[in-house]
Design an enzyme around this catalytic site. Structure first.
Site, PDB file in Angstrom:
ATOM      1  CB  ALA A  14      37.755 -21.052  41.217  1.00  0.00           C
ATOM      2  NE  ARG A  16      36.713 -16.112  50.364  1.00  0.00           N
ATOM      3  CZ  ARG A  16      36.892 -15.839  51.649  1.00  0.00           C
ATOM      4  NH1 ARG A  16      35.967 -16.159  52.518  1.00  0.00           N
ATOM      5  NH2 ARG A  16      37.994 -15.259  52.057  1.00  0.00           N
ATOM      6  CB  SER A 142      47.368  -6.223  43.983  1.00  0.00           C
ATOM      7  OG  SER A 142      46.912  -5.143  44.771  1.00  0.00           O
ATOM      8  CE1 TYR A 155      47.193  -9.415  48.404  1.00  0.00           C
ATOM      9  CE2 TYR A 155      47.445  -7.119  47.795  1.00  0.00           C
ATOM     10  CZ  TYR A 155      46.794  -8.327  47.655  1.00  0.00           C
ATOM     11  OH  TYR A 155      45.762  -8.456  46.759  1.00  0.00           O
ATOM     12  CB  ALA A 158      53.707 -11.451  47.537  1.00  0.00           C
ATOM     13  CE  LYS A 159      47.970 -10.444  44.934  1.00  0.00           C
ATOM     14  NZ  LYS A 159      47.365 -11.569  44.212  1.00  0.00           N
TER      15      LYS A 159
END
Ligand code: NDP
Length: 267
Positions: A14, A16, A142, A155, A158-159
């Site tokens: 959290a 950014r 995602s 990625y 993993a998502k």
């Protein structure tokens, strides 16, 4: 009365980007917020901004891929803010790399932060939520989990793992009054996107999105706020794309883009 008055949310990553915007949105809706990020200065800045809008907040520096740090994080959040009603698993990393060049270290880093991080945080938070028979777990997956991503094999895997975990938690935590859902963003204009791809690549991607633009952080935060609300209690195990229509369009958008180009910009 704001709909999250009296509730406590823990938001990872959290400091950014999307996570910071989610933390601020949940605070505006009435929740006190435990802000955590691997970057302590950024976490403190978000926590200060939450205090400025009149909610309690603590800043914590935690690597979500470290089991012991996560146990300490949830213990500190409960000790300071009293409980955890809402968990947002947002912390993430991304690096584009062709499949044949992907290293073991890059593969493991993706699984560590996204899958292990989501599991560690969710289990620790759910143990507290189950004491009161109420909770909301929201994971940031995602569209890379829903479509074959280019140069993002680790990625995307993993998502997709996160999406699988969400469905398992929806099933196993229902008896404890806890829902688990995921938001699956399309490309969102943040530092993560800018560092993963050259500018011309992600700007070009907007042409393949039915909405014809990248998403903005607030659009993800509003979807998360819905899943965090008491009113979403009959929704669990869903993976919601917030992607300008990309998943719905699939390969047809590529064809539409080709035709538009051939017609000099007209659809
Ligand atoms: P940012 O990089 O802007 O923010 C992510 C934050 O998470 C950073 O502050 C980062 O710190 C922090 N973080 C990274 N690793 C860890 C860790 N191990 N423990 C705790 N915090 C960590 O990314 P976004 O806001 O764009 O992304 C937020 C989430 O949304 C991610 O899960 C991402 O995968 C997902 N997402 C983003 C999309 C996009 O296009 N932006 C699209 C689809 C999904 P640091 O920078 O120091 O690493």
């Amino acid at each position: 009365m704001a709909q999250l008055d009296g509730q406590v949310a823990l938001v990872t990553g959290a400091g950014r980007g999307i996570g910071r915007t989610i933390a601020l949105q949940l605070a505006r809706e009435g929740a006190d917020i435990a802000v955590t990020d691997i970057n302590e200065d950024w976490a403190q800045e978000t926590a200060r901004d939450i205090t400025d809008i009149g909610r309690k907040s603590i800043a914590n520096c935690t690597d979500v891929g470290d089991y012991d740090q996560v146990q300490a994080l949830t213990a500190q959040s409960v000790a300071t803010l009293g409980k955890i009603d809402i968990l947002v698993n947002n912390a993430g990393i991304s690096k584009a790399r062709p499949f044949l060049e992907l290293t073991k270290e890059e593969w493991e880093a993706q699984l560590r932060v996204h899958m292990s991080g989501t599991f560690y945080c969710s289990q620790a938070a759910a143990r507290d939520m189950s004491r009161r028979g109420y909770g909301r777990i929201i994971c940031i997956s995602s569209v890379a989990a829903l479509m074959g991503p280019i140069d993002l094999a680790a990625y995307g895997a993993a998502k997709a793992g996160v999406a699988g975990l969400v469905r398992a938690m929806a099933l196993e935590l229902a008896d404890h009054g806890i829902t688990a859902n995921a938001v699956a963003p399309g490309p969102i204009d943040t530092e993560l996107l800018r560092s993963a791809w050259p500018k011309e690549v992600y700007e070009e991607r907007a042409n393949h999105i039915p909405a014809q633009r990248l998403g903005i952080v607030d659009e993800i935060a509003h979807a998360v706020a819905f899943f965090a609300s008491p009113e979403s209690g009959y929704i669990s195990g869903t993976i919601l794309p917030v992607d300008g229509g990309s998943v719905a369009a699939g390969a047809y958008m590529v064809e539409k883009y080709r035709r538009r180009k051939a017609n000099g910009g007209a659809s």
